[in-house]
Scaffold this motif. Structure first.
Motif, PDB file in Angstrom:
ATOM      1  N   TYR A   1      10.470 -27.006 -22.310  1.00 17.51           N
ATOM      2  CA  TYR A   1      11.586 -26.188 -21.851  1.00 17.51           C
ATOM      3  C   TYR A   1      12.279 -26.938 -20.723  1.00 17.51           C
ATOM      4  O   TYR A   1      11.618 -27.414 -19.783  1.00 17.51           O
ATOM      5  CB  TYR A   1      11.090 -24.841 -21.348  1.00 17.51           C
ATOM      6  CG  TYR A   1      10.346 -24.039 -22.402  1.00 17.51           C
ATOM      7  CD1 TYR A   1      10.992 -23.056 -23.134  1.00 17.51           C
ATOM      8  CD2 TYR A   1       8.996 -24.265 -22.648  1.00 17.51           C
ATOM      9  CE1 TYR A   1      10.314 -22.309 -24.094  1.00 17.51           C
ATOM     10  CE2 TYR A   1       8.315 -23.533 -23.609  1.00 17.51           C
ATOM     11  CZ  TYR A   1       8.975 -22.565 -24.324  1.00 17.51           C
ATOM     12  OH  TYR A   1       8.302 -21.840 -25.282  1.00 17.51           O
TER      13      TYR A   1
ATOM     14  N   ASP B   1       9.205 -27.326 -18.191  1.00 18.72           N
ATOM     15  CA  ASP B   1       7.854 -26.813 -18.364  1.00 18.72           C
ATOM     16  C   ASP B   1       7.371 -27.198 -19.750  1.00 18.72           C
ATOM     17  O   ASP B   1       8.171 -27.229 -20.710  1.00 18.72           O
ATOM     18  CB  ASP B   1       7.798 -25.294 -18.187  1.00 18.72           C
ATOM     19  CG  ASP B   1       6.364 -24.779 -18.128  1.00 18.72           C
ATOM     20  OD1 ASP B   1       5.643 -25.186 -17.202  1.00 18.72           O
ATOM     21  OD2 ASP B   1       5.973 -24.000 -19.009  1.00 18.72           O
TER      22      ASP B   1
ATOM     23  N   GLN C   1       4.653 -26.595 -22.933  1.00 24.05           N
ATOM     24  CA  GLN C   1       3.761 -25.657 -23.597  1.00 24.05           C
ATOM     25  C   GLN C   1       3.023 -26.402 -24.699  1.00 24.05           C
ATOM     26  O   GLN C   1       3.583 -26.702 -25.756  1.00 24.05           O
ATOM     27  CB  GLN C   1       4.545 -24.478 -24.182  1.00 24.05           C
ATOM     28  CG  GLN C   1       3.666 -23.378 -24.740  1.00 24.05           C
ATOM     29  CD  GLN C   1       4.469 -22.221 -25.295  1.00 24.05           C
ATOM     30  OE1 GLN C   1       5.547 -22.419 -25.853  1.00 24.05           O
ATOM     31  NE2 GLN C   1       3.959 -21.006 -25.152  1.00 24.05           N
TER      32      GLN C   1
ATOM     33  N   TYR D   1       6.625 -15.318 -25.048  1.00 19.49           N
ATOM     34  CA  TYR D   1       7.570 -15.229 -23.945  1.00 19.49           C
ATOM     35  C   TYR D   1       7.565 -16.492 -23.089  1.00 19.49           C
ATOM     36  O   TYR D   1       6.562 -17.202 -22.986  1.00 19.49           O
ATOM     37  CB  TYR D   1       7.234 -14.018 -23.054  1.00 19.49           C
ATOM     38  CG  TYR D   1       7.263 -12.704 -23.784  1.00 19.49           C
ATOM     39  CD1 TYR D   1       8.448 -12.228 -24.341  1.00 19.49           C
ATOM     40  CD2 TYR D   1       6.108 -11.937 -23.911  1.00 19.49           C
ATOM     41  CE1 TYR D   1       8.477 -11.018 -25.007  1.00 19.49           C
ATOM     42  CE2 TYR D   1       6.130 -10.719 -24.578  1.00 19.49           C
ATOM     43  CZ  TYR D   1       7.315 -10.269 -25.142  1.00 19.49           C
ATOM     44  OH  TYR D   1       7.344  -9.080 -25.800  1.00 19.49           O
ATOM     45  N   PHE D   2       8.708 -16.741 -22.483  1.00 19.05           N
ATOM     46  CA  PHE D   2       8.781 -17.703 -21.390  1.00 19.05           C
ATOM     47  C   PHE D   2       9.709 -17.119 -20.326  1.00 19.05           C
ATOM     48  O   PHE D   2      10.647 -16.375 -20.621  1.00 19.05           O
ATOM     49  CB  PHE D   2       9.247 -19.083 -21.853  1.00 19.05           C
ATOM     50  CG  PHE D   2      10.687 -19.163 -22.273  1.00 19.05           C
ATOM     51  CD1 PHE D   2      11.686 -19.544 -21.377  1.00 19.05           C
ATOM     52  CD2 PHE D   2      11.056 -18.880 -23.583  1.00 19.05           C
ATOM     53  CE1 PHE D   2      13.002 -19.634 -21.770  1.00 19.05           C
ATOM     54  CE2 PHE D   2      12.374 -18.963 -23.994  1.00 19.05           C
ATOM     55  CZ  PHE D   2      13.362 -19.335 -23.082  1.00 19.05           C
TER      56      PHE D   2
ATOM     57  N   SER E   1       6.138 -21.157 -19.297  1.00 18.40           N
ATOM     58  CA  SER E   1       5.788 -20.666 -20.623  1.00 18.40           C
ATOM     59  C   SER E   1       4.351 -20.179 -20.597  1.00 18.40           C
ATOM     60  O   SER E   1       3.549 -20.607 -19.761  1.00 18.40           O
ATOM     61  CB  SER E   1       5.953 -21.767 -21.667  1.00 18.40           C
ATOM     62  OG  SER E   1       5.136 -22.884 -21.324  1.00 18.40           O
TER      63      SER E   1
END
Length: 1368
Positions: A1171, A1162, A1164, A1214-1215, A1206
């Protein structure tokens, strides 16, 4: 914008219902245009009104929350690094032409060493073809010949002329001939040529006492009795005098001689004649049909006076024409105080200004080559041509036209002459007062005004405009101590404008001036001088010899070692020193003697941890170039504990610094014996055990960057390892052979255990570091993240992995075959290392080379394959149609190799693996080729290891030269027979592009960076921000009640499953990637294919996800493969113009027994974090701004990660992570700890996402069809649940800003819900005439700023759906 500034901004919370209600009450639904381009073109006022009505506070929050992210991976090196061999300091070429290396005569500099002065005056007797007026000009060399006897006058004139020439060339040998005969001239010319040798001879001819030259090019001399005029052909004269030479003809009709030279039949032809005539320079006093001026105001030899006494005749000529003509006695001109070489005196200043003005005129009117030849090649020639410009001005006023060869354009009306007149008038006006009583001389403002004019040009000038005409004047100003600092500052600004400016400055002659200034001790000049030399050396490396010869390297070493200098200026000094030592042994020796190694190491220690990447980068490059091929400097580096100092730089956030440190560490490795024709002398045993231990230490350090996120760093690692390969070739070949071949009666021998090495990316163990997730063979996988020593684990389902994992025999020294490599002197002709520890060293090196050969970056992989060849392992392309059971696949357009689409398609493994098993066949690597060695039972005449080392094998597909040989796995006999010599030819150290690319920083503008590109980028970003802002507002206020109107349906032939789809935020474009990793870019409005390209040509295929980076800039397409490799592409929307920006392994290491990595990623944008996880026990967080592994966070679950998400809100830390067993964890990226956890799903979590606009709410979907909504503050129980499908939910997508959720299942259905769980639409069939059913859904993606949904299925279809009636 800094990351901290972004994080500290105010953000919009999705629960701000009051603001949303106010906006909603003021706005109505707006019909969305078909494209955002139309939105700008057709409705600019409407968009502005929409944004204006939203309220300034709301707009500011939206901007801060969603639109304030920086751009990543936009560093310019990505466009030029691999092609930077043509960049950097040039050793020859355009810039180096300033050195005046003549292309014909191959002479660097010229000098006039002999001067022949010939005076044919015959005082008292006028020539028969000249009728003189009365009064007429009589002065010769400012002497009246009738004021004394004829002979005395002739002698005095001759001696005076010699004195006048000596002022311009005092070291020349002068020969004087007064009223000579033809024989006298012959002896004079031959003597001068004999004395001058290959240097230039000047021949000055005064023919005022003889007839005019003839049309045939004959000048006149005397007989012995002076009763006759004797002609002498200039052709004979040229034959006697030879070349190079310069002729000055001061006589009436002198142009006749010049025409005769130019009209020679053989003039301009090739060969020696043309070369000789090119070295002839002629100056003629007048045209072919003109008579010398007889005005009594001028001397009779006005042309000679202009050439030899320019200031005197210029002032005498100017005085009657100035405003001082009535108040100034012309005789006072001879009494101007001072010396011409003292610039602080009136006479010296006039001479200084005159030189500057004539240089400037020549610079502005002459072609560059001609200017350099006439004004920079020979000091005497330069002086004569400066004065020739004055002669043209004065004599044209007297109706004479001086001529020259080479011919010059007219300069007598150049506006710079007005500046000369003003300067002359300024001095002449002070002259009476200076002579009557001692008074202070007021210098002219000429240079101050010219510097001001140059500064004005710098404000508005550019490469496209006319060059500054004041550049030669700036050169002269450097001679003045009072103006020097300002002139250097302006010169530095000019050089900063680019390579063209440096070339102009060098051509005008700046080099000797700035070279001499390095001998000064003025502290205020240090920084600007270093900057100027940085700009010069960034374009021309050839200056390194001049700097070392004059000892100027010490100047830069002292500057670098100064504590009061700014780091960026010390970086420039380090750059200069790097160029000085680059491939130049005298420079290396000189700098080593000045303790440059210890200075650089100390500077690195003092700078580590400070935000000074440029200084650290160039300190490392300086050390690397100093150590490169120079054992003495290497020894000093090892004594100074350089490896332990440089290891700290491998953790630096800037990839350029890490790459430079890797480069420096690599150059510390000695290449050992030079490559020779006899292979036995290639790799002798190391006698210096201390150096071998140091190299092992360096190698252990280099392993830390084996999986660095930047290909720049990994490329330097491969180049560093090439030095190890060259110095330890036979040992590495033996190690490669030992691991390539297993005993024929046993399972393949395990790999050696590797001691744990902590990496810069917090890898958990050395197995992740050395082998990562790489599948070493079609049935083998190397690496584990379980913390145990690395060993072989069988990835084939048919093999019991417990038979090989953790067994005592897994040690390298636990088997007889491996002990034989290290406990004797030779084994089948292979020398054995002296210590058992060397086995670990060589085996690790081989594994690192294999990892590099499988690198996702094509450039790094090519370096790795080159290293494999040099240790006797030849890449062999596997033909999928031969014994693999796979169908033939497409040929990669990039490599030309046939792709192997099979995974693990080799013979089944039963009780053992035959010795010829190719365990390097890498289904998850990036080689299209496997690696082969000879079969288990070669013919009796050949042993397992031939005398020349391991035999290399090519397949038919790999080498076009071997296509006549059957594909038996054996090398062609001709190739094997010449194996030693061909192998030796392939062993070399690949050139590093890092240094040349790094030099590009100093070729760009550093003082005042160009704003043109930045302005264009900012305008494009502002335009896209407006579009994005408008789209966000529309999505947040959406009244769409149904999403299911199919506006496009695309078939991505051939038949294959769609792996991922992505809608471009600002263009009507959809990107689709299939499971063969072919990326297709479609214009869904026109239904046309915009571009199509293959993500990679490796055997292991499978797409994980498509992401868009920098969508507000020139966006980049991130393509994540199932094996964990990330590739980022630019220009992906342009037909066949896509290019790879970067590539790296985002997942390293895997769980025991894992067959595939099944990567999950993912992106961000706000933080620049990627990630990544999969079949591993951690989540790897990559910082793309630094291209480094930022965090390696334990996944806190025994299950496999199946989903990552994310927060799109910038301030949310946070994720979320979903797992195969239904677990859902939420981590805090700031603390890197688990924030909350839940396990409410019964099956695998398919996807997880944050609720649009809310940083504390998460929704997840699992394969059983359940959607669950969580609040992080109360995570144990979901606050909402939706049953979307009865089973087989495959994908879920959540709109970034609108309250829509889409789910797809394997049962050919797509459903769209709002956030309250209300189903808005259900899609089962296409909207075509036949209305056939959609395929099993494999990919879903929403448009980020519009209510558009893209779907992809397993039947190769991509569809685009919009909201009802296109309303938002």
């Amino acid at each position: 914008m800094a990351l901290g500034d972004i994080i500290g901004a105010n953000h919009l919370c999705g629960e701000d219902k009051m603001a949303g209600a106010q906006v909603r009450s003021q706005m109505t639904a707006i019909t969305a245009p078909s494209s955002y381009n139309e939105l700008i073109r057709e409705n600019p006022g409407e968009n502005a009104e929409l944004i204006q009505d939203a309220g300034a506070e709301t707009i500011a929050k939206i901007r801060a929350t969603y639109l304030s992210s920086p751009a990543y991976l936009s560093v310019p090196w990505r466009d030029a690094y691999e092609a930077s061999s043509s960049a950097g300091p040039a050793e020859s070429g355009l810039v180096s032409e300033w050195r005046m290396k003549d292309r014909v005569c191959n002479l660097v500099r010229m000098k006039t060493s002999c001067v022949a002065l010939v005076l044919c005056l015959n005082i008292g007797v006028d020539p028969p073809d000249i009728i003189k007026i009365s009064p007429c000009a009589r002065m010769e060399c400012w002497i009246d010949p009738f004021s004394m006897s004829a002979q005395k006058a002739l002698d005095a004139i001759g001696k005076t002329l010699q004195v006048q020439y000596e002022r311009w060339q005092p070291r020349a040998r002068y020969k004087l001939q007064l009223d000579p005969t033809s024989e006298d001239i012959r002896r004079l010319c031959t003597h001068c040529r004999r004395s001058a040798k290959s240097e230039r001879v000047l021949f000055h001819y005064n023919g005022h006492g003889v007839p005019k030259p003839t049309a045939n090019g004959e000048i006149w001399l005397f007989n012995k009795n002076y009763t006759q005029y004797i002609p002498l052909s200039v052709y004979e004269l040229e034959t006697w005098l030879g070349t190079p030479s310069i002729y000055v003809f001061d006589c009436s009709a002198a142009g006749m001689i010049l025409n005769a030279f130019c009209e020679r039949p053989d003039w301009g032809l090739g060969g020696s004649v043309a070369s000789a005539m090119k070295d002839c320079i002629l100056l003629a006093a007048c045209g072919p049909h003109e008579t010398l001026p007889q005005n009594a105001e001028l001397p009779a030899d006005a042309f000679t006076s202009c050439l030899t006494t320019p200031i005197k005749i210029a002032l005498r000529w100017f005085c009657p024409r100035s405003m001082l003509r009535d108040s100034l006695d012309p005789e006072l001109i001879d009494k101007i105080p001072g010396k011409q070489n003292d610039r602080k005196t009136p006479l010296g200043e006039l001479n200084w200004i005159f030189t500057a003005i004539t240089d400037t005129i020549a610079w502005n009117v002459l072609p560059r080559d001609l200017f350099k030849r006439l004004f920079r090649q020979d000091l005497l020639v330069a002086s004569l041509f400066r004065n020739f410009l004055l002669a043209e001005r004065i004599m044209r006023a007297a109706n004479c036209s001086p001529q020259s060869y080479p011919r010059l354009p007219p300069t007598h009306k150049h506006p710079m002459w007005h500046a000369w007149d003003m300067a002359a008038e300024t001095v002449l006006a002070q002259l009476p007062g200076l002579l009557k009583e001692p008074a202070e001389f007021k210098p002219s403002l000429f240079f101050t005004e010219q510097l001001r004019a140059f500064e004005v040009w710098l404000e508005h000038g550019s490469e496209r405009k006319k060059p500054p005409e004041q550049l030669p004047i700036v050169l002269q100003v450097l001679l003045s101590q009072s103006h020097r600092f300002r002139a250097l500052l302006l010169l530095g600004r000019f050089l900063d404008m680019g390579a063209w400016a440096v070339e102009l400055a060098l051509s005008v002659g700046i080099f000797p001036y700035v070279l001499k200034l390095l001998q000064t001790v003025a502290p205020e000049l240090r920084q600007i001088l270093v900057f100027i030399w940085t700009k010069i050396l960034a374009l021309d490396k050839s200056c390194q010899g001049d700097l070392v010869k004059d000892g100027c390297h010490k100047y830069f070493i002292r500057f670098l070692d100064s504590a009061d200098i700014y780091p960026e200026h010390r970086a420039m000094a380090a750059f200069v020193l790097t160029v000085i030592v680059d491939g130049y042994r005298p420079g290396q020796i000189a700098c080593t003697e000045c303790e440059l190694v210890s200075i650089c190491l100390r500077q690195i220690q003092e700078t580590v941890g400070q935000p000074e990447p440029l200084l650290l980068q160039w300190l490392c490059l300086c050390l690397g170039k100093l150590w490169e091929g120079f054992p003495d400097a290497q020894q000093k580096g090892l004594q100074g504990r350089a490896p332990m100092i440089l290891i700290e730089l491998l953790r630096e956030p800037h990839p350029e610094v890490r790459a430079s440190a890797t480069f420096a560490l690599g150059t510390l490795i000695s290449c050992g014996s030079e490559v020779m024709s006899d292979s036995s002398s290639l790799d002798d045993d190391f006698e210096d055990e201390e150096r071998q231990r140091a190299e092992q230490e360096i190698f252990d350090i280099l392993l830390k960057v084996l999986y660095d996120g930047s290909p720049l760093v990994r490329a330097e690692l491969a180049i560093g390892l090439s030095r190890l390969v060259l110095g330890h070739n036979k040992h590495l070949k033996a190690s490669a052979a030992a691991y390539l071949k297993a005993p024929s009666n046993s399972i393949i021998s395990p790999l050696p255990a590797v001691p744990a090495i902590r990496s810069t990316g917090s890898y958990s163990n050395a197995a992740q570091m050395v082998a990562g997730n790489s599948v070493i063979g079609s049935g083998l996988r190397v690496g584990s993240d379980s913390g145990v020593p690395m060993h072989i684990s069988m990835s084939s389902p048919s093999l019991n992995t417990s038979a090989t994992q953790g067994s005592p025999s897994s040690s390298l020294f636990g088997t007889e075959s491996h002990r034989q490599v290290g406990n004797g002197s030779t084994d089948n002709g292979i020398p054995r290392p002296r210590h058992e520890n060397s086995n670990r060293f060589y085996s690790q090196c081989v594994l690192a080379i294999y990892a590099l050969a499988r690198d996702p970056s094509p450039y790094v992989a090519s370096l790795g394959r080159q290293l494999l060849r040099s240790i006797g392992v030849e890449p062999v392309v596997v033909n999928p149609g031969r014994g693999t059971g796979a169908s033939a696949s497409n040929v990669s357009p990039s490599s030309g190799h046939q792709r192997n689409s099979s995974v693990g398609a080799v013979a089944p493994i039963f009780s053992g693996i035959p010795r010829s098993f190719s365990w390097i066949d890498s289904p998850s690597g990036n080689l299209t080729a496997t690696f082969r060695t000879p079969p288990a039972s070669p013919p009796a005449a050949q042993s397992f290891l031939s005398g020349n080392g391991i035999r290399r094998v090519c397949s038919l597909e790999f080498s076009p030269l071997m296509r006549t040989t059957a594909d038996t796995g054996l090398a062609d006999t001709a190739l094997v027979g010449g194996g030693a010599s061909s192998l030796l030819e392939s062993i070399n150290v690949p050139p590093s592009n890092l240094y040349r690319w790094s030099c590009g920083h100093f070729t760009r503008r550093n003082i005042e960076p160009s704003q043109e590109d930045d302005e264009e980028t900012l305008m494009r970003r502002e335009e896209r921000e407006k579009l994005a802002l408008d789209g966000i507002l529309k999505c947040q206020l959406s009244h769409v009640t149904r999403v299911g109107d199919e506006i496009a349906s695309l078939d991505i032939n051939p038949m294959t499953s769609v792996g991922s789809v992505l809608l471009h935020p600002f263009l009507p474009i959809v990107c689709a990637a299939d499971q063969k990793e072919v990326v297709r870019v479609w214009d869904y409005e026109q239904g046309t294919l915009v571009n199509s390209f293959e993500n990679h040509s490796m055997a292991d295929k499978g797409i994980s996800k498509l992401c868009l980076l920098n969508e507000l800039e020139d966006s980049l397409l991130l393509v994540a493969s199932n094996d964990g490799c990330i590739r980022v592409w630019k220009d992906y929307t342009q037909k066949n113009k896509q290019s790879l920006v970067t590539a790296w392994h985002a997942i390293q290491g895997h769980k025991p027994g894992a067959v595939k990595m099944n990567a999950v990623i993912d992106w961000q944008q706000y933080r620049g974090y990627l990630y990544a996880s999969g079949e591993m026990s951690s989540i790897m967080v990559w910082d793309l701004n630094r291209e480094i592994l930022a965090f390696n966070i334990p996944s806190q679950s025994e299950s496999t990660v199946s989903a990552l998400a994310s927060a799109s809100l910038g301030h949310c830390p946070y994720f979320a992570v979903g797992y195969d067993d239904g677990t859902l964890n939420v981590f805090d990226i700031v603390t890197q700890k688990l924030a909350c956890s839940s396990c409410l799903h019964k099956q695998k979590v398919v996807n997880v996402s944050f609720v649009p606009g809310m940083d504390s709410k998460i929704l997840s979907a699992s394969t059983e069809g359940a959607l669950k909504f969580y609040d992080i503050r109360k995570f144990s129980v979901p606050y909402n649940e939706i049953d979307t499908h009865t089973s087989l939910l495959t994908v879920m997508a959540v709109h970034r800003h609108a309250p829509f959720i889409a789910t797809g299942s394997a049962k050919r259905i797509v459903r769209v819900f709002n956030m309250q769980g209300v189903q808005l639409s259900s899609i089962r069939y296409h909207s075509s005439f036949l209305g056939h059913q959609i395929g099993p859904i494999s990919a879903l993606s929403f448009h980020p700023y519009k209510v558009l949904l893209a779907t992809g299925d397993t039947e190769s279809n991509v569809s685009i759906y919009s909201g009802d009636n296109g309303n938002i």
